[in-house]
Scaffold this motif. Structure first.
Motif, PDB file in Angstrom:
ATOM      1  N   SER A  34      -8.165 -87.034-114.622  1.00 38.00           N
ATOM      2  CA  SER A  34      -9.332 -86.238-114.995  1.00 38.00           C
ATOM      3  C   SER A  34      -9.445 -86.049-116.493  1.00 38.00           C
ATOM      4  O   SER A  34      -8.483 -86.279-117.244  1.00 38.00           O
ATOM      5  CB  SER A  34      -9.268 -84.866-114.308  1.00 38.00           C
ATOM      6  OG  SER A  34      -8.109 -84.156-114.745  1.00 38.00           O
ATOM      7  N   ALA A  57     -13.601 -85.702-112.632  1.00 38.36           N
ATOM      8  CA  ALA A  57     -12.821 -86.816-112.075  1.00 38.36           C
ATOM      9  C   ALA A  57     -13.076 -88.049-112.932  1.00 38.36           C
ATOM     10  O   ALA A  57     -14.186 -88.570-112.963  1.00 38.36           O
ATOM     11  CB  ALA A  57     -13.209 -87.077-110.631  1.00 38.36           C
ATOM     12  N   TYR A 101     -16.793 -82.892-110.126  1.00 36.08           N
ATOM     13  CA  TYR A 101     -16.192 -82.014-111.124  1.00 36.08           C
ATOM     14  C   TYR A 101     -15.999 -80.601-110.576  1.00 36.08           C
ATOM     15  O   TYR A 101     -16.602 -80.211-109.566  1.00 36.08           O
ATOM     16  CB  TYR A 101     -17.045 -81.970-112.399  1.00 36.08           C
ATOM     17  CG  TYR A 101     -18.450 -81.452-112.220  1.00 36.08           C
ATOM     18  CD1 TYR A 101     -18.735 -80.080-112.229  1.00 36.08           C
ATOM     19  CD2 TYR A 101     -19.527 -82.325-112.041  1.00 36.08           C
ATOM     20  CE1 TYR A 101     -20.022 -79.608-112.074  1.00 36.08           C
ATOM     21  CE2 TYR A 101     -20.818 -81.867-111.889  1.00 36.08           C
ATOM     22  CZ  TYR A 101     -21.070 -80.493-111.903  1.00 36.08           C
ATOM     23  OH  TYR A 101     -22.344 -80.031-111.739  1.00 36.08           O
TER      24      TYR A 101
END
Length: 296
Positions: A34, A57, A101
């Motif tokens: 991430s 991500a 996210y």
């Protein structure tokens, strides 16, 4: 700030991604799975405070996007299931379509990893304080049937006033649903317990105690219990070697503190204190060193 290695400052980057309804203003850090950005709502004025952190991500290998998404999903699940003042919180998420996210509060401060790189060691009273707050966060997870699975300095955020937040719940594992199984070799090798290398040993809360023990050892001495770098050598050391006495590197360290660290790093999980017992002992040692903490 959420998980991912935080940069030394909120460094500006040439091209910031569009993240749903959020305007990223700076890159805070990035890891294998991430990237974390400081952000404000897209509809906010350009000079409005950026009081949020977006964990996006963004795996190093594009093919790992499904794994990165699953890690975010687990983190969102745990943040919803376990609320605690020393655990990371998730305000909202987008996990059903790309970009994937989480939205979290933006925090002012540093990771413990940054503090260790800056100062080498942490004064004993402060180290005990940090360890006790971390243990309280882990105990909250344990009470709900979860292991954190990746306690280490880069996953401990220290706010400017000293409040500790345990970050990155993506590698957490459930042990309360009857589906206990062997620990996958995931996490940071230097902080993994001996049972992580033995496929016949099941997950258990004592594994988090060991990782916190490695973290406390490093805070008190400025080094890891085992300084070897090769994975095979590190596994051998965690399984069979005794760490050097912390007083080799910190001669004035109190005997009860040394004894506690030794118990946390016991090879056999059942010989380590429970997280609740650890909190009580850290509290006792904190009281003994409290005047020194105020003077630090």
């Amino acid at each position: 700030m959420p998980e991912s290695t935080r940069t030394s400052s909120t460094a500006r980057v040439a091209s910031l991604p569009d993240v749903g309804n959020w305007c990223a203003v700076s890159l805070l850090g990035q890891g294998r799975w991430s990237q974390v950005y400081r952000a404000r709502p897209r509809e906010a004025a350009a000079d409005a405070p950026a009081d949020y952190a977006i964990k996006l991500a963004a795996p190093v290998i594009d093919e790992d996007i499904d794994t990165a998404r699953r890690l975010l999903m687990r983190e969102a699940l745990l943040a919803q299931a376990v609320s605690h003042k020393h655990l990371t919180s998730v305000l909202s998420s987008r996990l059903n379509q790309s970009p994937y996210y989480l939205v979290m509060p933006y925090l002012e401060g540093s990771t413990l990893e940054q503090l260790l790189k800056r100062h080498g060691m942490i004064a004993t009273p402060l180290a005990l304080w940090i360890a006790r707050q971390t243990a309280e966060a882990a105990a909250a997870l344990h009470r709900h049937g979860w292991l954190h699975g990746d306690i280490k300095p880069s996953n401990l955020f220290i706010a400017d006033e000293g409040h500790v937040i345990l970050l990155d719940l993506g590698l957490a594992r459930s042990f309360g649903d009857g589906q206990i199984g062997p620990w996958p070799l995931a996490g940071t090798l230097a902080y993994l317990p001996p049972e992580a290398y033995a496929s016949i040993v099941d997950l258990q809360p004592a594994s988090d105690v060991y990782a916190l023990g490695v973290t406390l050892y490093r805070m008190l001495t400025g080094r890891l219990p085992f300084e070897v770098r090769q994975p095979a050598e590190l596994a051998e050391a965690h399984l069979h070697d005794t760490p050097p006495d912390p007083r080799q590197f910190h001669p004035r360290l109190a005997v009860p503190v040394v004894q506690l660290v030794s118990a946390m790093l016991a090879k056999r999980p059942h010989r380590r204190p429970s997280m609740e017992a650890l909190i009580r002992e850290l509290n006792r040692l904190e009281i003994l060193t409290f005047p020194r903490r105020n003077a630090a």
